[in-house]
Design an enzyme around this catalytic site. Structure first.
Site, PDB file in Angstrom:
ATOM      1  N   SER A  40      27.939  84.050  17.485  1.00  0.00           N
ATOM      2  CA  SER A  40      28.503  83.218  18.595  1.00  0.00           C
ATOM      3  C   SER A  40      28.361  83.937  19.974  1.00  0.00           C
ATOM      4  O   SER A  40      28.916  85.062  20.048  1.00  0.00           O
ATOM      5  CB  SER A  40      30.029  82.757  18.545  1.00  0.00           C
ATOM      6  OG  SER A  40      30.115  82.316  17.178  1.00  0.00           O
TER       7      SER A  40
ATOM      8  N   HIS B  36      25.896  77.878  19.430  1.00  0.00           N
ATOM      9  CA  HIS B  36      24.920  77.998  18.223  1.00  0.00           C
ATOM     10  C   HIS B  36      23.684  77.217  18.468  1.00  0.00           C
ATOM     11  O   HIS B  36      23.576  75.917  18.054  1.00  0.00           O
ATOM     12  CB  HIS B  36      25.273  77.780  16.960  1.00  0.00           C
ATOM     13  CG  HIS B  36      26.663  78.671  16.683  1.00  0.00           C
ATOM     14  ND1 HIS B  36      26.793  79.628  15.950  1.00  0.00           N
ATOM     15  CD2 HIS B  36      27.993  78.449  17.295  1.00  0.00           C
ATOM     16  CE1 HIS B  36      28.040  79.957  15.951  1.00  0.00           C
ATOM     17  NE2 HIS B  36      28.737  79.588  16.736  1.00  0.00           N
TER      18      HIS B  36
ATOM     19  N   HIS C 276      28.255  78.292   9.354  1.00  0.00           N
ATOM     20  CA  HIS C 276      29.613  78.719   9.130  1.00  0.00           C
ATOM     21  C   HIS C 276      30.505  77.771   8.102  1.00  0.00           C
ATOM     22  O   HIS C 276      30.049  76.670   7.911  1.00  0.00           O
ATOM     23  CB  HIS C 276      30.730  78.323  10.258  1.00  0.00           C
ATOM     24  CG  HIS C 276      30.240  79.408  11.292  1.00  0.00           C
ATOM     25  ND1 HIS C 276      29.471  79.003  12.393  1.00  0.00           N
ATOM     26  CD2 HIS C 276      30.663  80.860  11.787  1.00  0.00           C
ATOM     27  CE1 HIS C 276      29.052  79.972  13.191  1.00  0.00           C
ATOM     28  NE2 HIS C 276      29.994  81.104  12.691  1.00  0.00           N
TER      29      HIS C 276
ATOM     30  N   TYR D 200      33.407  76.851   7.868  1.00  0.00           N
ATOM     31  CA  TYR D 200      34.453  75.889   8.527  1.00  0.00           C
ATOM     32  C   TYR D 200      33.975  74.664   9.026  1.00  0.00           C
ATOM     33  O   TYR D 200      34.370  73.721   9.248  1.00  0.00           O
ATOM     34  CB  TYR D 200      35.473  76.549   9.625  1.00  0.00           C
ATOM     35  CG  TYR D 200      34.481  76.981  10.706  1.00  0.00           C
ATOM     36  CD1 TYR D 200      33.779  76.323  11.624  1.00  0.00           C
ATOM     37  CD2 TYR D 200      34.229  78.388  10.908  1.00  0.00           C
ATOM     38  CE1 TYR D 200      33.095  76.440  12.950  1.00  0.00           C
ATOM     39  CE2 TYR D 200      33.414  78.841  12.126  1.00  0.00           C
ATOM     40  CZ  TYR D 200      32.982  78.078  13.253  1.00  0.00           C
ATOM     41  OH  TYR D 200      32.278  78.500  13.955  1.00  0.00           O
ATOM     42  N   GLU D 201      32.337  74.614   9.219  1.00  0.00           N
ATOM     43  CA  GLU D 201      31.735  73.263   9.649  1.00  0.00           C
ATOM     44  C   GLU D 201      31.591  72.197   8.575  1.00  0.00           C
ATOM     45  O   GLU D 201      31.441  71.317   8.862  1.00  0.00           O
ATOM     46  CB  GLU D 201      30.289  73.735  10.172  1.00  0.00           C
ATOM     47  CG  GLU D 201      30.101  74.674  11.331  1.00  0.00           C
ATOM     48  CD  GLU D 201      28.903  74.940  11.706  1.00  0.00           C
ATOM     49  OE1 GLU D 201      28.114  74.134  12.521  1.00  0.00           O
ATOM     50  OE2 GLU D 201      28.352  76.028  11.221  1.00  0.00           O
TER      51      GLU D 201
ATOM     52  N   SER E  60      32.896  84.495   9.489  1.00  0.00           N
ATOM     53  CA  SER E  60      31.353  84.385   9.098  1.00  0.00           C
ATOM     54  C   SER E  60      30.945  85.796   8.293  1.00  0.00           C
ATOM     55  O   SER E  60      31.816  86.551   7.966  1.00  0.00           O
ATOM     56  CB  SER E  60      30.517  84.249  10.292  1.00  0.00           C
ATOM     57  OG  SER E  60      30.439  85.273  11.257  1.00  0.00           O
TER      58      SER E  60
ATOM     59  N   HIS F 224      38.012  79.522  22.369  1.00  0.00           N
ATOM     60  CA  HIS F 224      36.595  79.772  21.789  1.00  0.00           C
ATOM     61  C   HIS F 224      35.721  80.201  23.149  1.00  0.00           C
ATOM     62  O   HIS F 224      34.869  80.820  23.210  1.00  0.00           O
ATOM     63  CB  HIS F 224      36.004  78.414  21.330  1.00  0.00           C
ATOM     64  CG  HIS F 224      34.636  78.546  20.779  1.00  0.00           C
ATOM     65  ND1 HIS F 224      34.118  79.498  19.795  1.00  0.00           N
ATOM     66  CD2 HIS F 224      33.438  77.834  21.003  1.00  0.00           C
ATOM     67  CE1 HIS F 224      32.812  79.189  19.607  1.00  0.00           C
ATOM     68  NE2 HIS F 224      32.415  78.166  20.235  1.00  0.00           N
TER      69      HIS F 224
END
Ligand code: HPA
Length: 270
Positions: A28, A59, A81, A83-84, A210, A245
């Site tokens: 990131s 990204h 990722h 979490y996506e 990650s 973020h």
């Protein structure tokens, strides 16, 4: 699985004539590294068969092939990722493809929260080991013997020779390169105060969402791995307004220059 990996590897090889030995995964906010690359080919993930497509801001989702320090490299600008909502198989698919393309060295970077009291925001941490707290493992399921063994060793997950190259480069160029253990967990929520303290207690120096899956898969296939975290926030000293973020991306971009220098030094030595 093998068929898909081979089909994608052949597609990229046919399109780009890639003959290098090194792949780089940019985390990131670290996408500026590609400015250092003499670009030969740039492929959008959406145009690569079987590649997942990244969804979050920061990204870009491009596979870049080019030269750096005279060496041909393959750069993932943007990773996938867990979490996506991608499976562990999707998250690690590109690494398997790279191996099929002849890649032997994997350089990984990420943005991470510090869980070591001596780290400051903007510092770099060379990853010397990791702790997998994803609660799962990308190698679960049928093992492909052609790729690697059922029970791969993880006692040398990060290559000590590559670490030594980076260490001596940092020493002779007078910049701070911390070292430590990266803890990987799913996110996407940042950690609570108690969780950051827990990660410090169990021996973690940095935490992120990650890297661990890709590194496990790379080790399964006997690749050499080198990793660096950019400490974008300090979990043990969270600002009044909390983690964000945006802060993570801003700090990553600033620290990116130092990261580029280290990666370039390691690539030159490969
Ligand atoms: N926790 C998890 N992932 C992160 C963090 C954090 O504090 N900072 C950047 N990525």
């Amino acid at each position: 699985m093998l068929q898909k990996i081979k089909a994608t590897a052949n597609f990229i090889k046919d399109k780009t004539d890639f003959k290098g030995r090194t792949a780089i995964i940019l985390g990131s906010g670290l996408g500026n590294f590609v400015d250092k690359v003499e670009v030969q080919h740039s492929l959008s993930y959406k145009d690569i068969p079987n590649f997942p497509v990244s969804t979050i801001a920061g990204h870009a989702g491009k596979l870049i092939i080019g030269r750096i320090k005279g060496k041909q490299v393959l750069v993932m600008q943007g990773r996938f990722h867990y979490y996506e909502g991608w499976s562990m198989y999707d998250v690690t698919f590109p690494v398997r493809v790279f191996k099929m393309m002849g890649v032997e060295n994997l350089l990984v970077s990420n943005a991470a929260g510090g869980t070591n009291y001596s780290f400051e925001v903007g510092d770099l941490m060379m990853i010397t080991d990791h702790i997998n707290l994803f609660g799962t493992n990308p190698l679960i399921g049928q093992n492909e013997e052609e790729l690697g063994p059922r029970f791969p060793n993880m006692s040398k997950a990060y290559d000590s020779e590559l670490c030594e190259i980076a260490r001596s480069f940092a020493r002779s160029n007078n910049f701070k390169l911390n070292e430590g253990v990266y803890v990987g967990l799913t996110g996407p929520s940042f950690e609570t105060n108690a969780e950051y303290r827990f990660l410090n207690t169990i021996g973690g120096d940095a935490v992120g969402m990650s890297t661990v899956p890709e590194v496990i898969v790379a080790n399964h296939m006997a690749m050499r791995v080198f990793g660096v975290s950019v400490i974008t926030n300090n979990g043990l000293d969270i600002p009044e307004e909390g983690n964000s973020h945006k802060e993570v991306l801003d700090v990553a971009v600033i620290a990116g220059n130092a990261l580029e220098a280290i990666f370039s030094a390691v690539i030159e030595a490969l």
